[in-house]
Design a protein around this motif. Sequence first.
Motif, PDB file in Angstrom:
ATOM      1  N   SER A 154       0.723  -1.194  -0.075  1.00  0.00           N
ATOM      2  CA  SER A 154       0.124   0.017  -0.097  1.00  0.00           C
ATOM      3  C   SER A 154       0.950   1.379   0.004  1.00  0.00           C
ATOM      4  O   SER A 154       0.603   2.251  -0.712  1.00  0.00           O
ATOM      5  N   LYS A 155       2.058   1.220   0.740  1.00  0.00           N
ATOM      6  CA  LYS A 155       2.792   2.492   0.800  1.00  0.00           C
ATOM      7  C   LYS A 155       3.722   2.708  -0.242  1.00  0.00           C
ATOM      8  O   LYS A 155       3.942   3.674  -0.692  1.00  0.00           O
ATOM      9  N   PHE A 156       4.363   1.697  -0.978  1.00  0.00           N
ATOM     10  CA  PHE A 156       4.951   1.564  -2.260  1.00  0.00           C
ATOM     11  C   PHE A 156       4.175   2.438  -3.273  1.00  0.00           C
ATOM     12  O   PHE A 156       4.441   3.242  -3.901  1.00  0.00           O
ATOM     13  N   GLY A 157       2.675   1.916  -3.203  1.00  0.00           N
ATOM     14  CA  GLY A 157       1.710   2.359  -4.112  1.00  0.00           C
ATOM     15  C   GLY A 157       1.437   3.932  -4.048  1.00  0.00           C
ATOM     16  O   GLY A 157       1.626   4.713  -5.056  1.00  0.00           O
ATOM     17  N   LEU A 158       1.367   4.111  -2.690  1.00  0.00           N
ATOM     18  CA  LEU A 158       1.129   5.695  -2.459  1.00  0.00           C
ATOM     19  C   LEU A 158       2.318   6.575  -2.947  1.00  0.00           C
ATOM     20  O   LEU A 158       2.139   7.703  -3.270  1.00  0.00           O
ATOM     21  N   ARG A 159       3.714   5.864  -2.644  1.00  0.00           N
ATOM     22  CA  ARG A 159       4.986   6.841  -3.114  1.00  0.00           C
ATOM     23  C   ARG A 159       4.908   6.788  -4.540  1.00  0.00           C
ATOM     24  O   ARG A 159       5.254   8.008  -5.201  1.00  0.00           O
ATOM     25  N   GLY A 160       4.291   5.806  -5.284  1.00  0.00           N
ATOM     26  CA  GLY A 160       4.451   5.820  -6.783  1.00  0.00           C
ATOM     27  C   GLY A 160       3.520   7.080  -7.251  1.00  0.00           C
ATOM     28  O   GLY A 160       3.721   7.579  -8.173  1.00  0.00           O
ATOM     29  N   PHE A 161       2.493   6.902  -6.532  1.00  0.00           N
ATOM     30  CA  PHE A 161       1.363   7.840  -6.797  1.00  0.00           C
ATOM     31  C   PHE A 161       1.866   9.386  -6.537  1.00  0.00           C
ATOM     32  O   PHE A 161       1.647  10.148  -7.531  1.00  0.00           O
ATOM     33  N   SER A 162       2.426   9.610  -5.466  1.00  0.00           N
ATOM     34  CA  SER A 162       3.003  11.196  -5.178  1.00  0.00           C
ATOM     35  C   SER A 162       4.038  11.523  -5.982  1.00  0.00           C
ATOM     36  O   SER A 162       3.912  12.716  -6.947  1.00  0.00           O
ATOM     37  N   GLU A 163       4.874  10.527  -6.614  1.00  0.00           N
ATOM     38  CA  GLU A 163       5.764  11.025  -7.581  1.00  0.00           C
ATOM     39  C   GLU A 163       5.324  11.204  -9.161  1.00  0.00           C
ATOM     40  O   GLU A 163       5.489  12.205  -9.680  1.00  0.00           O
ATOM     41  N   ALA A 164       4.336  10.369  -9.506  1.00  0.00           N
ATOM     42  CA  ALA A 164       3.748  10.320 -10.729  1.00  0.00           C
ATOM     43  C   ALA A 164       3.057  11.802 -10.835  1.00  0.00           C
ATOM     44  O   ALA A 164       2.927  12.613 -11.866  1.00  0.00           O
ATOM     45  N   LEU A 165       2.145  12.034 -10.003  1.00  0.00           N
ATOM     46  CA  LEU A 165       1.286  13.259  -9.671  1.00  0.00           C
ATOM     47  C   LEU A 165       2.026  14.349  -9.675  1.00  0.00           C
ATOM     48  O   LEU A 165       1.564  15.682 -10.274  1.00  0.00           O
ATOM     49  N   ALA A 166       3.074  14.660  -8.911  1.00  0.00           N
ATOM     50  CA  ALA A 166       4.026  15.740  -8.540  1.00  0.00           C
ATOM     51  C   ALA A 166       4.462  15.981 -10.135  1.00  0.00           C
ATOM     52  O   ALA A 166       4.703  17.175 -10.439  1.00  0.00           O
ATOM     53  N   GLU A 168       2.993  15.061 -13.032  1.00  0.00           N
ATOM     54  CA  GLU A 168       2.089  15.660 -13.861  1.00  0.00           C
ATOM     55  C   GLU A 168       1.594  16.957 -13.456  1.00  0.00           C
ATOM     56  O   GLU A 168       0.980  17.468 -14.409  1.00  0.00           O
ATOM     57  N   LEU A 169       1.603  17.525 -12.295  1.00  0.00           N
ATOM     58  CA  LEU A 169       1.153  18.728 -11.745  1.00  0.00           C
ATOM     59  C   LEU A 169       2.465  19.851 -11.787  1.00  0.00           C
ATOM     60  O   LEU A 169       2.273  20.694 -11.131  1.00  0.00           O
ATOM     61  N   ALA A 170       3.711  19.204 -12.297  1.00  0.00           N
ATOM     62  CA  ALA A 170       4.839  20.208 -12.155  1.00  0.00           C
ATOM     63  C   ALA A 170       4.558  21.713 -12.768  1.00  0.00           C
ATOM     64  O   ALA A 170       5.114  22.366 -12.072  1.00  0.00           O
ATOM     65  N   ASP A 171       3.732  21.633 -13.782  1.00  0.00           N
ATOM     66  CA  ASP A 171       3.702  23.153 -14.298  1.00  0.00           C
ATOM     67  C   ASP A 171       2.377  23.866 -13.673  1.00  0.00           C
ATOM     68  O   ASP A 171       1.771  24.967 -14.059  1.00  0.00           O
ATOM     69  N   SER A 172       1.780  23.411 -12.397  1.00  0.00           N
ATOM     70  CA  SER A 172       0.733  23.731 -11.715  1.00  0.00           C
ATOM     71  C   SER A 172       1.065  24.519 -10.567  1.00  0.00           C
ATOM     72  O   SER A 172       2.199  24.473 -10.102  1.00  0.00           O
ATOM     73  N   LYS A 173      -0.270  25.091  -9.767  1.00  0.00           N
ATOM     74  CA  LYS A 173       0.379  25.706  -8.457  1.00  0.00           C
ATOM     75  C   LYS A 173      -0.012  24.800  -7.410  1.00  0.00           C
ATOM     76  O   LYS A 173       0.249  25.022  -6.227  1.00  0.00           O
ATOM     77  N   ILE A 174      -0.188  23.475  -7.645  1.00  0.00           N
ATOM     78  CA  ILE A 174      -0.100  22.458  -6.656  1.00  0.00           C
ATOM     79  C   ILE A 174       1.025  21.818  -6.306  1.00  0.00           C
ATOM     80  O   ILE A 174       1.373  20.841  -7.444  1.00  0.00           O
ATOM     81  N   ARG A 175       1.606  21.672  -5.088  1.00  0.00           N
ATOM     82  CA  ARG A 175       2.895  20.900  -4.972  1.00  0.00           C
ATOM     83  C   ARG A 175       2.233  19.464  -4.381  1.00  0.00           C
ATOM     84  O   ARG A 175       1.500  19.424  -3.672  1.00  0.00           O
ATOM     85  N   ILE A 176       2.935  18.441  -4.920  1.00  0.00           N
ATOM     86  CA  ILE A 176       2.704  17.306  -4.287  1.00  0.00           C
ATOM     87  C   ILE A 176       3.778  16.629  -3.682  1.00  0.00           C
ATOM     88  O   ILE A 176       4.790  16.571  -4.118  1.00  0.00           O
ATOM     89  N   LEU A 177       3.694  16.550  -2.372  1.00  0.00           N
ATOM     90  CA  LEU A 177       4.682  16.218  -1.321  1.00  0.00           C
ATOM     91  C   LEU A 177       4.697  14.857  -0.537  1.00  0.00           C
ATOM     92  O   LEU A 177       3.653  14.109  -0.694  1.00  0.00           O
ATOM     93  N   HIS A 178       5.710  14.074  -0.501  1.00  0.00           N
ATOM     94  CA  HIS A 178       5.741  12.942   0.164  1.00  0.00           C
ATOM     95  C   HIS A 178       6.657  12.722   1.473  1.00  0.00           C
ATOM     96  O   HIS A 178       7.613  13.163   1.465  1.00  0.00           O
ATOM     97  N   LEU A 179       5.915  12.424   2.658  1.00  0.00           N
ATOM     98  CA  LEU A 179       6.666  12.358   3.880  1.00  0.00           C
ATOM     99  C   LEU A 179       6.653  11.074   4.429  1.00  0.00           C
ATOM    100  O   LEU A 179       5.635  10.303   4.356  1.00  0.00           O
ATOM    101  N   ALA A 180       7.923  10.359   4.635  1.00  0.00           N
ATOM    102  CA  ALA A 180       7.946   9.056   4.974  1.00  0.00           C
ATOM    103  C   ALA A 180       8.676   9.082   6.474  1.00  0.00           C
ATOM    104  O   ALA A 180       9.740   8.972   6.586  1.00  0.00           O
ATOM    105  N   PRO A 181       7.818   8.904   7.418  1.00  0.00           N
ATOM    106  CA  PRO A 181       8.292   8.668   8.942  1.00  0.00           C
ATOM    107  C   PRO A 181       8.991   7.359   8.856  1.00  0.00           C
ATOM    108  O   PRO A 181       8.497   6.194   8.011  1.00  0.00           O
ATOM    109  N   ARG A 182       9.881   7.169   9.740  1.00  0.00           N
ATOM    110  CA  ARG A 182       9.984   5.711  10.165  1.00  0.00           C
ATOM    111  C   ARG A 182       9.371   5.328  11.279  1.00  0.00           C
ATOM    112  O   ARG A 182       8.237   6.069  11.690  1.00  0.00           O
ATOM    113  N   ALA A 183       9.486   4.236  12.119  1.00  0.00           N
ATOM    114  CA  ALA A 183       8.753   3.836  13.311  1.00  0.00           C
ATOM    115  C   ALA A 183       8.519   4.924  14.304  1.00  0.00           C
ATOM    116  O   ALA A 183       9.417   5.661  14.453  1.00  0.00           O
TER     117      ALA A 183
END
Length: 267
Positions: A154-166, A168-183
């Motif tokens: 599930s989390k690998f999938g979410l990271r892939g989504f963050s990267e692809a959407l970021a 896709e929206l690189a020339d928009s006003k919306i930044r897509i960020l990904h924060l990966a905590p450890r335990a």
Amino acid sequence: MELTGKTALVTGASGGIGAALARALATAGVDLVLTGRDTERLAALRLELGDRHIAVAADLATAAGRARVISSCEARPRGLDLLVNNAGIGSFGLFETLEEADIERVVLLNLTAPLLLTRGLLPLLAQAPEAAVINLGSAFDTLGYPGFSVYCASKFGLRGFSEALARELADSKIRILHLAPRATATAMNDNRVEALNRALGNAVDTPEAVARAMIRLLHGRRRRLALGRAEGFFGRLNALCPWILDSGISRQLPVIRRFARSRAEPL
Ligand SMILES: NC(=O)c1ccc[n+]([C@@H]2O[C@H](COP(=O)([O-])OP(=O)(O)OC[C@H]3O[C@@H](n4cnc5c(N)ncnc54)[C@H](OP(=O)(O)O)[C@@H]3O)[C@@H](O)[C@H]2O)c1
């Protein structure tokens, strides 16, 4: 991103990391839409943070719950500037022992729900002068780890989504960020995961440390932030040469199996 006067939706605000993220954002002058299912915890947090914030109880695993959250955001007088996709559930167990329904639940809440919520809120975010979406990943979104196969998926999938959407929206006003905590010390980790972390000597952060990292990410220019030097290093090494880590992780298998087979005690 300048935070004062902005409006943010924080999912999973009734949980350990979500409440810390909400407190940090409120301190920075952000108005919040706090969501989760536990109405009492949400009401207590809203009371603590003040009545410029609102609480919306909703089950994000359902279309009706997501629709309720989206319409509450649409009704905010100043729109929405920030979406924090934080709600999530853990899953620790040997793959063959996991119930089909549990596998579906983890993928639905950790992956499908943030995708659908983001899709539903993008038109509102697009109206803001500058906007951001932060997806809460994990050290296990770059490192496949025994005992956490479904959570990793599930989390690998979410990271892939963050990267692809970021991108896709690189020339928009919306930044897509990904924060990966450890335990992190929250109720998500049951007694077995806590014992495993102790046995393997894994560092465990406080939810407040995750919140400080989120604020750094929002103020900075980076798109992705992984907490923990060692965890970040192993994530990068795994992406380049996964075979180097295979044998070291295999040596941990007996310990992981022992805790995965032990009894989970109610939190
Ligand atoms: N703790 C860690 O070690 C760790 C490490 C890396 C990443 N993370 C990630 O950090 C995020 C927050 O986790 P946490 O540690 O703070 O866990 P937590 O204390 O258990 O909080 C989880 C939050 O998700 C919400 N939630 C669960 N099911 C929901 C549903 N069906 N609909 C709506 N909300 C739901 C819970 O709200 P209700 O109970 O009110 O429904 C709660 O607010 C998760 O995405 C997790 O994967 C955690």
